[in-house]
Design a protein around this motif. Structure first.
Motif, mmCIF file in Angstrom:
data_model
loop_
_atom_site.group_PDB
_atom_site.id
_atom_site.type_symbol
_atom_site.label_atom_id
_atom_site.label_comp_id
_atom_site.label_asym_id
_atom_site.label_seq_id
_atom_site.Cartn_x
_atom_site.Cartn_y
_atom_site.Cartn_z
ATOM 1 N N LYS A 23 27.530 57.870 -10.984
ATOM 2 C CA LYS A 23 28.485 57.547 -9.985
ATOM 3 C C LYS A 23 29.305 58.769 -9.250
ATOM 4 O O LYS A 23 29.684 58.611 -8.225
ATOM 5 N N LYS A 60 19.343 63.918 -9.300
ATOM 6 C CA LYS A 60 20.212 64.397 -8.031
ATOM 7 C C LYS A 60 21.097 65.459 -8.466
ATOM 8 O O LYS A 60 21.222 66.359 -7.533
ATOM 9 N N ALA A 64 28.210 68.056 -10.454
ATOM 10 C CA ALA A 64 28.694 68.544 -9.204
ATOM 11 C C ALA A 64 30.169 68.890 -8.983
ATOM 12 O O ALA A 64 30.826 68.876 -8.044
ATOM 13 N N ALA A 66 34.020 69.958 -11.270
ATOM 14 C CA ALA A 66 35.146 69.286 -11.965
ATOM 15 C C ALA A 66 35.344 67.834 -11.030
ATOM 16 O O ALA A 66 35.114 68.164 -9.947
ATOM 17 N N ASP A 67 35.963 67.111 -11.734
ATOM 18 C CA ASP A 67 36.368 65.929 -10.974
ATOM 19 C C ASP A 67 37.532 66.105 -10.134
ATOM 20 O O ASP A 67 38.597 66.207 -10.497
ATOM 21 N N ILE A 68 37.115 66.016 -8.794
ATOM 22 C CA ILE A 68 37.920 66.300 -7.763
ATOM 23 C C ILE A 68 39.305 65.254 -7.717
ATOM 24 O O ILE A 68 40.557 65.595 -7.541
ATOM 25 N N GLY A 111 32.383 73.615 -11.138
ATOM 26 C CA GLY A 111 32.338 73.574 -12.594
ATOM 27 C C GLY A 111 31.031 73.404 -13.176
ATOM 28 O O GLY A 111 30.708 73.811 -14.452
ATOM 29 N N GLY A 142 37.914 77.677 -11.843
ATOM 30 C CA GLY A 142 38.945 77.863 -13.079
ATOM 31 C C GLY A 142 38.241 77.651 -14.316
ATOM 32 O O GLY A 142 38.887 77.839 -15.400
ATOM 33 N N TYR A 143 36.744 77.634 -14.627
ATOM 34 C CA TYR A 143 36.020 77.568 -15.767
ATOM 35 C C TYR A 143 35.263 78.951 -15.979
ATOM 36 O O TYR A 143 34.067 78.788 -16.347
HETATM 37 N N1 CO8 Z 1 34.532 65.127 -8.327
HETATM 38 C C1 CO8 Z 1 34.464 63.936 -8.109
HETATM 39 N N2 CO8 Z 1 33.566 62.986 -7.542
HETATM 40 C C2 CO8 Z 1 32.692 63.586 -6.731
HETATM 41 C C3 CO8 Z 1 32.361 64.981 -7.079
HETATM 42 C C4 CO8 Z 1 33.331 65.681 -7.768
HETATM 43 N N3 CO8 Z 1 33.221 67.096 -8.080
HETATM 44 N N4 CO8 Z 1 31.292 65.213 -6.601
HETATM 45 C C5 CO8 Z 1 30.647 64.184 -5.972
HETATM 46 N N5 CO8 Z 1 31.359 62.912 -6.331
HETATM 47 C C6 CO8 Z 1 31.177 61.462 -5.932
HETATM 48 C C7 CO8 Z 1 31.563 61.405 -4.489
HETATM 49 O O1 CO8 Z 1 33.029 61.333 -4.171
HETATM 50 C C8 CO8 Z 1 30.701 60.009 -4.323
HETATM 51 O O2 CO8 Z 1 31.512 58.999 -4.736
HETATM 52 P P1 CO8 Z 1 31.589 57.505 -3.902
HETATM 53 O O3 CO8 Z 1 30.247 57.288 -3.971
HETATM 54 O O4 CO8 Z 1 32.519 56.908 -4.974
HETATM 55 O O5 CO8 Z 1 31.967 57.923 -2.627
HETATM 56 C C9 CO8 Z 1 29.634 60.205 -5.290
HETATM 57 O O6 CO8 Z 1 30.198 61.333 -6.206
HETATM 58 C C10 CO8 Z 1 28.393 60.708 -4.418
HETATM 59 O O7 CO8 Z 1 28.533 61.648 -3.792
HETATM 60 P P2 CO8 Z 1 28.464 62.028 -2.265
HETATM 61 O O8 CO8 Z 1 28.099 60.588 -1.672
HETATM 62 O O9 CO8 Z 1 29.216 63.035 -1.775
HETATM 63 O O10 CO8 Z 1 26.864 62.626 -2.263
HETATM 64 P P3 CO8 Z 1 26.062 63.318 -1.195
HETATM 65 O O11 CO8 Z 1 24.833 63.336 -1.584
HETATM 66 O O12 CO8 Z 1 26.653 63.131 0.210
HETATM 67 O O13 CO8 Z 1 26.735 64.800 -1.595
HETATM 68 C C11 CO8 Z 1 27.471 66.677 -2.676
HETATM 69 C C12 CO8 Z 1 26.538 65.560 -2.709
HETATM 70 C C13 CO8 Z 1 27.128 67.938 -1.858
HETATM 71 C C14 CO8 Z 1 27.321 67.347 -4.221
HETATM 72 C C15 CO8 Z 1 28.934 66.352 -2.455
HETATM 73 O O14 CO8 Z 1 29.251 65.329 -3.341
HETATM 74 C C16 CO8 Z 1 29.889 67.413 -2.963
HETATM 75 O O15 CO8 Z 1 30.170 68.174 -2.135
HETATM 76 N N6 CO8 Z 1 30.676 67.361 -4.185
HETATM 77 C C17 CO8 Z 1 31.971 68.164 -4.497
HETATM 78 C C18 CO8 Z 1 31.145 69.418 -4.826
HETATM 79 C C19 CO8 Z 1 32.411 70.349 -5.008
HETATM 80 O O16 CO8 Z 1 33.206 70.783 -4.233
HETATM 81 N N7 CO8 Z 1 32.409 70.961 -6.236
HETATM 82 C C20 CO8 Z 1 33.632 71.652 -7.020
HETATM 83 C C21 CO8 Z 1 34.663 71.051 -7.560
HETATM 84 S S1 CO8 Z 1 36.082 71.860 -7.832
HETATM 85 C C22 CO8 Z 1 35.931 72.505 -9.191
HETATM 86 O O17 CO8 Z 1 34.732 72.297 -9.837
HETATM 87 C C23 CO8 Z 1 36.585 73.458 -9.822
HETATM 88 C C24 CO8 Z 1 36.426 73.973 -11.572
HETATM 89 C C25 CO8 Z 1 37.401 74.446 -12.197
HETATM 90 C C26 CO8 Z 1 38.562 73.313 -12.616
HETATM 91 C C27 CO8 Z 1 39.433 74.039 -13.347
HETATM 92 C C28 CO8 Z 1 40.709 73.047 -13.699
HETATM 93 C C29 CO8 Z 1 40.527 71.636 -14.278
#
Ligand code: CO8
Length: 259
Positions: A23, A60, A64, A66-68, A111, A142-143
């Motif tokens: 999810k 898919k 994706a 770290a959990d934002i 991440g 950060g990882y």
């Molecule tokens: N965290 C939490 N939820 C997420 C994440 C994420 N990284 N990625 C996707 N989801 C969730 C969405 O919110 C959505 O939830 P809901 O259905 O409840 O709305 C579900 O997954 C499906 O996602 P989308 O509807 O957005 O799916 P799309 O096909 O439209 O898009 C993408 C897919 C392009 C992957 C898009 O979801 C996206 O851009 N995701 C975020 C990608 C991102 O920015 N990743 C980097 C995060 S920051 C990070 O990783 C930092 C790492 C270091 C941390 C160190 C300290 C802890």
């Protein structure tokens, strides 16, 4: 509730680790990180396990990021400790004496890209998408992403991707040396297994000593050349080292025992 990280044993001492939070596109929350650490530590210690594949559930997403949602609640102190803890877990993967392959089955962002880069080898399906999009969120990796991306694709390209946050598709990732191979999605696991099996034919001592030398590259705390000499000697002195060299001279296939 199902565990967000599971593993199963495949043939020939290979373990398949799957991150499953469909999810959230398999995003890494703290529960996933803890479970991942436990499973990888256990598998590294288990004598029957010789190699590991890490993948994401579904077709898919690998991971994706770290959990934002969790990131929004972090304060400064907590962020430092979460980042260091995550780096330690990824170092556990990188420093594993057993080969670890990332089978990247879709989005490997933030991440997720960092996790894939911590693995020794990366196989990507055609739909895989890599990237460090943190800059778009007003943050940075950060990882270990700022360090490992440079190591893998060079400073020029890494700077471009870290500052633009742009995605990298599978073919571009292959061209830049970010992945070892690209294959059809349906063949991803088989391709990863094939690659691992080819490696596992060799002495586990030689594999572990090679991996240790590779990790010494770019590590200011280690002298890679010195370590290579020591590890070379360890291999030469091992039963497998003797068996491999003698088998060559006797024109037969060596039988390695991991001793
Ligand atoms: N965290 C939490 N939820 C997420 C994440 C994420 N990284 N990625 C996707 N989801 C969730 C969405 O919110 C959505 O939830 P809901 O259905 O409840 O709305 C579900 O997954 C499906 O996602 P989308 O509807 O957005 O799916 P799309 O096909 O439209 O898009 C993408 C897919 C392009 C992957 C898009 O979801 C996206 O851009 N995701 C975020 C990608 C991102 O920015 N990743 C980097 C995060 S920051 C990070 O990783 C930092 C790492 C270091 C941390 C160190 C300290 C802890």
């Amino acid at each position: 509730m199902d565990s967000p990280v599971i593993y199963e044993l495949l043939e020939e001492g290979i373990a398949l680790v799957t991150i499953q939070r469909p999810k959230a596109l398999n995003a890494l929350n703290q529960e996933v990180m803890l479970k991942l650490e436990q499973i990888i530590s256990d598998l590294i210690c288990k004598e029957s396990i010789r190699g590991i594949i890490i993948t994401g559930s579904g077709s898919k997403s690998f991971v994706a990021g770290a959990d934002i949602t969790e990131l929004t609640t972090l304060g400064y102190e907590e962020a430092v400790s979460f980042s260091l803890r995550g780096q330690k877990i990824f170092q556990l993967i990188e420093n594993s004496p057993k080969p670890i392959i990332a089978a990247v089955n879709g989005f490997a962002l933030g991440g997720g890209c960092e996790l894939a880069m911590a693995c020794h080898l990366r196989i990507a399906s055609e739909n895989a998408v890599f990237g460090q999009p943190e800059i778009k969120l007003g943050i940075i990796p950060g990882y270990g992403g700022t360090q490992r991306l440079i190591r893998l694709i060079g400073k020029t390209k890494a700077t471009e991707y870290l500052l633009s946050g742009e995605n990298i598709n599978a073919d571009t990732a292959l061209e830049m040396g970010l992945v070892n191979k690209v294959c059809l999605q349906g063949e991803l696991l088989e391709t990863a297994k094939e690659m691992l099996k080819k490696i596992l034919k060799f002495s586990s001592i030689a594999i572990a000593n090679t991996l240790e030398c590779i990790q010494a590259y770019d590590n200011p705390h280690k002298n890679g050349f010195e370590l290579e000499a020591i590890n070379f000697a360890k291999c030469i002195a091992s039963e497998d080292g003797k068996e491999g060299t003698i088998a060559f001279l006797e024109k037969r296939t060596p039988i390695f025992k991991g001793k």
